[in-house]
Design a protein around this motif. Sequence first.
Motif, PDB file in Angstrom:
ATOM      1  N   THR A  94      10.018  71.758  48.936  1.00 37.60           N
ATOM      2  CA  THR A  94      10.467  72.960  49.074  1.00 37.60           C
ATOM      3  C   THR A  94      11.262  73.456  47.703  1.00 37.60           C
ATOM      4  O   THR A  94      10.695  74.658  47.087  1.00 37.60           O
ATOM      5  CB  THR A  94      11.881  72.920  50.143  1.00 37.60           C
ATOM      6  OG1 THR A  94      11.331  72.671  51.401  1.00 37.60           O
ATOM      7  CG2 THR A  94      12.696  74.300  49.896  1.00 37.60           C
ATOM      8  N   CYS A 146      20.615  67.869  47.356  1.00 36.41           N
ATOM      9  CA  CYS A 146      20.066  67.741  48.734  1.00 36.41           C
ATOM     10  C   CYS A 146      19.675  66.094  48.940  1.00 36.41           C
ATOM     11  O   CYS A 146      19.743  65.585  49.804  1.00 36.41           O
ATOM     12  CB  CYS A 146      19.091  68.578  49.112  1.00 36.41           C
ATOM     13  SG  CYS A 146      19.609  70.399  49.276  1.00 36.41           S
ATOM     14  N   THR A 181      18.264  78.115  50.972  1.00 38.18           N
ATOM     15  CA  THR A 181      18.418  76.755  50.705  1.00 38.18           C
ATOM     16  C   THR A 181      19.822  76.449  50.169  1.00 38.18           C
ATOM     17  O   THR A 181      20.357  75.033  50.511  1.00 38.18           O
ATOM     18  CB  THR A 181      17.729  76.218  49.381  1.00 38.18           C
ATOM     19  OG1 THR A 181      17.860  77.100  48.206  1.00 38.18           O
ATOM     20  CG2 THR A 181      15.920  76.479  49.786  1.00 38.18           C
TER      21      THR A 181
END
Lengths: 131, 143
Positions: A82, A122, B53
Amino acid sequence: MAGTPHVDMLRSPLGRARGLGSAKAGSAHWRAQRTTGLALLPLSLWFIYSVIHLAGAPRAAVMHWMSAPVPMVLMLALIIATFHHLQMGLQTVIEDYVHHEPAKMVALLLARGGPWLLGLICFVSVLKIGF
Amino acid sequence: MKDVREALMVARNTDGKLVRRPLSPHVQIYRWPISMALSILHRVTGVALGVGTLLLTWWLVAAATSDAAFATAQWFIGSALGLLLLFGWSFALFFHLYSGVRHLIWDAGVGFDSPTYNVTGWAVVIATGVSTVLVWVIGLAVW
């Protein structure tokens, strides 16, 4: 423009273009954009399924789910693909629409640093949740 | 003219007179075909997913931090604004995904003729709509 058009410079198109040519790395960028995009096809569908599966779940359930090897690895793969894909996409958009050179340079740096940082945050979070 | 690119705009007409070449019409002039709208929407949804995100990051950080932080993140996601953002995210994701598949098919050298162009374009729109609605029907039923 007023009057008859005329050209008052002698520099040839070739002279102007010299030194401004291809950086010889365009195809690597193009391929990586497609490769990460292709990887994100199954990964993001799996992620949507997982989000529905975990809807309203308590923290303990999320932690338990992410501590299994397959969901954890898929989450990490999703994060890498991503943010890499995002970085390249933002770069393409900025290069196409931002023409003011200093603004372009700042925007490109932010488009690189931002996804890097978010991606690392993340990535570490998933490891921390899982272990 | 000071720029060599400008020099390329100078031409002679049939009378031999020097003229400035006419430009093709810009975006505002054309009647938008489906592919033009989808092309820009692919970029818009891509950037929107990038912004999205941030929500993913918040959710993961909260889950990694504490029960209280996770409860706050879950509360926000479950709020009206959170659900609206999530709906936008799911729409953008499905659109970007299907449109991305269309791009990959083009990269394989297939589907460039104008009838196919329009058919695949509308297929992307329909698939996005159906998928988004379907996911929300299932999601809300499970939730």
